[in-house]
Design a protein around this motif. Structure first.
Motif, short mmCIF file in Angstrom:
data_model
loop_
_atom_site.label_atom_id
_atom_site.label_comp_id
_atom_site.label_asym_id
_atom_site.label_seq_id
_atom_site.Cartn_x
_atom_site.Cartn_y
_atom_site.Cartn_z
N ALA A 14 0.85 -1.19 0.00
CA ALA A 14 0.00 0.00 0.00
C ALA A 14 0.89 1.24 0.00
O ALA A 14 2.11 1.14 0.18
N GLU A 15 0.28 2.40 -0.18
CA GLU A 15 1.06 3.63 -0.24
C GLU A 15 1.93 3.79 1.01
O GLU A 15 1.47 3.63 2.14
N ASN A 16 3.20 4.12 0.78
CA ASN A 16 4.19 4.35 1.83
C ASN A 16 4.39 3.16 2.76
O ASN A 16 4.60 3.32 3.97
N ALA A 17 4.34 1.97 2.15
CA ALA A 17 4.59 0.75 2.92
C ALA A 17 5.71 -0.05 2.24
O ALA A 17 6.06 0.19 1.08
N ILE A 18 6.27 -0.97 2.99
CA ILE A 18 7.33 -1.86 2.49
C ILE A 18 6.91 -3.29 2.81
O ILE A 18 6.58 -3.59 3.97
N ASN A 19 6.90 -4.15 1.82
CA ASN A 19 6.64 -5.58 2.03
C ASN A 19 7.91 -6.35 1.71
O ASN A 19 8.59 -6.06 0.74
N LEU A 30 9.75 -4.87 -1.39
CA LEU A 30 8.89 -4.20 -2.36
C LEU A 30 8.42 -2.93 -1.68
O LEU A 30 7.88 -2.98 -0.57
N ILE A 31 8.63 -1.82 -2.34
CA ILE A 31 8.44 -0.52 -1.69
C ILE A 31 7.47 0.34 -2.51
O ILE A 31 7.60 0.45 -3.73
N ASN A 32 6.53 0.93 -1.78
CA ASN A 32 5.66 1.94 -2.38
C ASN A 32 5.98 3.25 -1.67
O ASN A 32 5.61 3.45 -0.51
N HIS A 33 6.69 4.12 -2.37
CA HIS A 33 7.05 5.41 -1.80
C HIS A 33 6.34 6.49 -2.60
O HIS A 33 6.66 6.71 -3.77
N TYR A 37 6.91 2.74 -7.22
CA TYR A 37 7.24 1.40 -6.75
C TYR A 37 8.70 1.07 -7.02
O TYR A 37 9.24 1.39 -8.08
N PHE A 38 9.32 0.38 -6.05
CA PHE A 38 10.73 0.01 -6.14
C PHE A 38 10.90 -1.38 -5.54
O PHE A 38 10.10 -1.83 -4.72
N CYS A 56 10.97 5.16 4.16
CA CYS A 56 11.46 5.94 3.03
C CYS A 56 11.28 7.43 3.31
O CYS A 56 10.31 7.84 3.95
N ALA A 57 12.24 8.20 2.81
CA ALA A 57 12.16 9.65 2.91
C ALA A 57 12.96 10.24 1.77
O ALA A 57 14.08 9.80 1.51
#
Ligand code: FES
Length: 112
Positions: A14-19, A30-33, A37-38, A56-57
């Motif tokens: 989800a937005e601004n989360a890391i799985n 898996l990153i949503n910043h 997506y990254f 993330c920042a």
């Protein structure tokens, strides 16, 4: 040579989360910043912390242990750190997400 793996929908953060996922023998964040997506390696090269527990920042993934920062696009550590993390290409094709992971030397030998 890159192998592409489909990522199941429920694993997309989800937005601004890391799985954290395990794929092809690798632990991957898996990153949503900010809805970009990254995918990066999950082990911090400084002292081994789990980067999926970080945040993330300003386009960087921050390690939760000692705050080393890594560029989400190319994995480079911030100036003075002298380290980096792996980044993996992510693509959305026809509504499905795929991640590209380079084959190891041994995998290349045995690929038909
Ligand atoms: S373990 Fe990540 S900064 Fe030290």
């Amino acid at each position: 040579m890159i192998n592409w793996y489909r990522i199941e929908d429920h694993l997309i953060p989800a937005e601004n989360a890391i799985n954290k996922i395990k794929l092809a023998g690798k632990n991957i964040c898996l990153i949503n910043h900010e809805n970009n997506y990254f995918a990066t390696s999950s082990k911090c090269p400084h002292a081994g912390a789990d980067l999926s527990e970080g945040w993330c920042a300003s386009g960087k993934l921050i390690c939760p242990y000692h705050r080393h920062a890594f560029d989400l696009k190319n994995g480079r550590g911030a100036i003075g750190q002298g380290n980096y993390i792996s980044v993996y290409p992510l693509e959305k094709r026809g509504g499905e997400w795929f991640i590209g992971i380079k084959l190891t030397f041994i995998q290349k030998l045995f690929k038909k």
